[in-house]
Scaffold this active site. Sequence first.
Site, PDB file in Angstrom:
ATOM      1  N   TYR A 269      -2.344  -0.643  10.161  1.00 30.05           N
ATOM      2  CA  TYR A 269      -2.423  -1.117   8.780  1.00 30.05           C
ATOM      3  C   TYR A 269      -1.170  -0.717   8.009  1.00 30.05           C
ATOM      4  O   TYR A 269      -0.569  -1.537   7.304  1.00 30.05           O
ATOM      5  CB  TYR A 269      -3.665  -0.546   8.109  1.00 30.05           C
ATOM      6  CG  TYR A 269      -3.767  -0.848   6.628  1.00 30.05           C
ATOM      7  CD1 TYR A 269      -4.243  -2.084   6.195  1.00 30.05           C
ATOM      8  CD2 TYR A 269      -3.383   0.089   5.671  1.00 30.05           C
ATOM      9  CE1 TYR A 269      -4.338  -2.371   4.838  1.00 30.05           C
ATOM     10  CE2 TYR A 269      -3.472  -0.187   4.314  1.00 30.05           C
ATOM     11  CZ  TYR A 269      -3.953  -1.413   3.902  1.00 30.05           C
ATOM     12  OH  TYR A 269      -4.022  -1.697   2.558  1.00 30.05           O
TER      13      TYR A 269
ATOM     14  N   SER B 174       0.845  -1.193   0.000  1.00 29.65           N
ATOM     15  CA  SER B 174       0.000   0.000   0.000  1.00 29.65           C
ATOM     16  C   SER B 174       0.878   1.240   0.000  1.00 29.65           C
ATOM     17  O   SER B 174       1.978   1.237   0.576  1.00 29.65           O
ATOM     18  CB  SER B 174      -0.902   0.019   1.237  1.00 29.65           C
ATOM     19  OG  SER B 174      -1.558   1.270   1.360  1.00 29.65           O
TER      20      SER B 174
END
Length: 281
Positions: free
Chosen positions: A186, A173
């Site tokens: 995350y 990500s």
Amino acid sequence: MGTQQFDGKRVGRLEGKVALVTGGSRGIGRAIAERLAGDGALVALTYTSDRPAAQEAVARIEKDGGRAVALKATLGQHGDAANLWAAFDAAIAAYAPDVHAATGTGGGTATSTAHGVDIIVNNAGIGRSTDLAGLTEQDFDEVFAVNVRAPFFIVQHGLTRLRDGGRIINISSGAARLAMPEIIAYSATKGALDTFTLNLAKSLGPRGITVNSVAPGIIDTDVNASWLRDNPQAEAQAAALAALGRVGQPEDVADIVAFLASDDARWVTGRVVDATGGSGL
């Protein structure tokens, strides 16, 4: 979809390859599964609970002339990797018994029922939209178990199956390189995944296996639907973050994965490929 039709047969650059795509029933994972199948690979896509979505993804691939199987795999629990590969063996054996057995030269010995794989895409993941103050130990454990531990052991258990010259592609990500305190756990999992990529690339290089990460930004998927779709202001703000001036689509990421899975990317390994459209430049 990266293929050509010739005398009624599909000709693709991944013809004869077998791919595993975790979390392949929707969103980015589904787009990846469809693209790899379109390039000629037999794709095994996993799902956690939404069997109809997985079956729909398989049906779409087959309608377009590709080959795919869906298998249930619950990640984030001890033993999940072993269970996933057992389900993979059963699914491949039932769908394509002609697929060659595992011939990888990684550590350990493949069982006689193990089937070979050429491409592993660790796409499945979960998010926790919580800052440090609101983060619970349970949240932390869950997000690391799915996003980090599962890919580690999927690869570990898959080394004897992964053929020399294969591909491992981890879906990371853009949050791993941008300060985003509201999703701190995350983001940390994706940073860990990128480090995993780097080390795997070094250790598996002698076998001709490339390992890379793909780092998407904001992508228009059902996960983001609640705040992005049907909200012009939110979409405009998200689009403004990218230098290319729009929100990413799952196919934008899938095309990059397809490149990394192909022989065209044979000299690329240990890299994090930015797929954010130039966010944060």
